[in-house]
Scaffold this motif. Sequence first.
Motif, mmCIF file in Angstrom:
data_model
loop_
_atom_site.group_PDB
_atom_site.id
_atom_site.type_symbol
_atom_site.label_atom_id
_atom_site.label_comp_id
_atom_site.label_asym_id
_atom_site.label_seq_id
_atom_site.Cartn_x
_atom_site.Cartn_y
_atom_site.Cartn_z
ATOM 1 N N ILE A 7 27.646 7.098 56.304
ATOM 2 C CA ILE A 7 28.561 8.236 56.579
ATOM 3 C C ILE A 7 29.834 8.270 55.706
ATOM 4 O O ILE A 7 30.657 7.518 56.050
ATOM 5 N N GLU A 8 30.116 9.249 54.754
ATOM 6 C CA GLU A 8 30.982 9.363 53.938
ATOM 7 C C GLU A 8 32.095 9.921 54.661
ATOM 8 O O GLU A 8 32.085 11.215 55.224
ATOM 9 N N LEU A 9 33.283 9.187 54.750
ATOM 10 C CA LEU A 9 34.506 9.698 55.406
ATOM 11 C C LEU A 9 35.444 10.195 54.474
ATOM 12 O O LEU A 9 36.030 9.524 53.572
ATOM 13 N N THR A 10 36.108 11.398 54.602
ATOM 14 C CA THR A 10 37.093 12.251 53.610
ATOM 15 C C THR A 10 38.193 12.528 54.831
ATOM 16 O O THR A 10 37.710 13.401 55.632
ATOM 17 N N ILE A 11 39.377 12.068 54.516
ATOM 18 C CA ILE A 11 40.414 12.342 55.338
ATOM 19 C C ILE A 11 41.486 13.155 54.449
ATOM 20 O O ILE A 11 42.035 12.668 53.531
ATOM 21 N N GLU A 12 41.638 14.353 54.693
ATOM 22 C CA GLU A 12 42.667 15.306 53.995
ATOM 23 C C GLU A 12 43.755 15.704 54.772
ATOM 24 O O GLU A 12 43.865 15.506 55.925
ATOM 25 N N PRO A 13 44.646 16.475 54.239
ATOM 26 C CA PRO A 13 45.960 16.715 54.916
ATOM 27 C C PRO A 13 45.667 17.529 56.362
ATOM 28 O O PRO A 13 46.575 17.123 57.280
ATOM 29 N N GLN A 14 44.835 18.365 56.430
ATOM 30 C CA GLN A 14 44.326 19.361 57.503
ATOM 31 C C GLN A 14 43.085 18.997 58.235
ATOM 32 O O GLN A 14 43.075 19.261 59.482
ATOM 33 N N GLN A 15 42.262 18.168 57.836
ATOM 34 C CA GLN A 15 41.020 17.871 58.359
ATOM 35 C C GLN A 15 40.453 16.634 57.715
ATOM 36 O O GLN A 15 40.769 16.224 56.656
ATOM 37 N N THR A 16 39.537 16.109 58.386
ATOM 38 C CA THR A 16 38.482 14.933 58.107
ATOM 39 C C THR A 16 37.149 15.591 58.243
ATOM 40 O O THR A 16 36.675 16.412 59.046
ATOM 41 N N THR A 17 36.519 15.156 57.196
ATOM 42 C CA THR A 17 35.128 15.610 56.973
ATOM 43 C C THR A 17 34.188 14.638 56.603
ATOM 44 O O THR A 17 34.653 13.344 56.263
ATOM 45 N N LEU A 18 33.219 14.565 57.570
ATOM 46 C CA LEU A 18 31.962 13.545 57.595
ATOM 47 C C LEU A 18 30.791 13.935 56.786
ATOM 48 O O LEU A 18 30.416 15.106 57.258
ATOM 49 N N TYR A 19 30.256 13.224 55.886
ATOM 50 C CA TYR A 19 28.957 13.685 55.353
ATOM 51 C C TYR A 19 28.003 12.601 55.449
ATOM 52 O O TYR A 19 28.191 11.460 55.132
ATOM 53 N N PHE A 20 26.836 13.068 55.943
ATOM 54 C CA PHE A 20 25.500 12.058 56.102
ATOM 55 C C PHE A 20 24.445 12.897 56.199
ATOM 56 O O PHE A 20 24.330 14.134 56.679
ATOM 57 N N ALA A 21 23.398 12.377 55.800
ATOM 58 C CA ALA A 21 22.085 13.019 55.864
ATOM 59 C C ALA A 21 21.969 14.389 55.675
ATOM 60 O O ALA A 21 21.103 15.056 56.101
ATOM 61 N N GLY A 22 22.566 14.796 54.656
ATOM 62 C CA GLY A 22 22.893 16.443 54.287
ATOM 63 C C GLY A 22 23.407 17.279 55.242
ATOM 64 O O GLY A 22 23.336 18.180 54.992
ATOM 65 N N GLN A 23 24.014 16.478 55.915
ATOM 66 C CA GLN A 23 25.028 17.364 57.006
ATOM 67 C C GLN A 23 26.504 17.009 56.866
ATOM 68 O O GLN A 23 26.830 16.168 55.989
#
Length: 154
Positions: A7-23
């Motif tokens: 589960i790739e975790l990206t934390i940006e100034p306004q949001q956090t995004t999770l990428y996994f299994a094409g989602q």
Amino acid sequence: MTQKTAIELTIEPQQTTLYFAGQQLNVPIGNQTIIGNPLKQLPASPRETETAIMQIEDQIMPLYAKLPPAGQLHTHNPQIQLMAQLLGLETKPSCEITLKQVEDLFNRLADIIHGRPASLDKLPITSEFTLTLLILREMLNHWRMTSVIVEMPA
């Protein structure tokens, strides 16, 4: 042993995004604002910190059901890389920060929030570091994960 889904975790100034299994899941919590609200002071007050934790929990707890059952957080986040350095893990191309190590960093931050002079610790007292640490801590705890894999810069 069960194969874990990254589960790739990206934390940006306004949001956090999770990428996994094409989602992709986007959450309105970031390293500058939590649901549009920035920290009002640094270090944050105990009340402000508790409010931020409650808002983070409200956003991440419903996501648990959407995550793969055997998920492992991975990140290239600079603030989490800094956490690895503060823990003495910076020499590896990638490293693992355990939940216990995250809790240790949080406890050091909590000491500063409750009045310990920040100059007695090497923790950065910035919005980016504080909110990233809170987000990571709450994710690991509420998603029953034991660690995060940190990809370090070359």
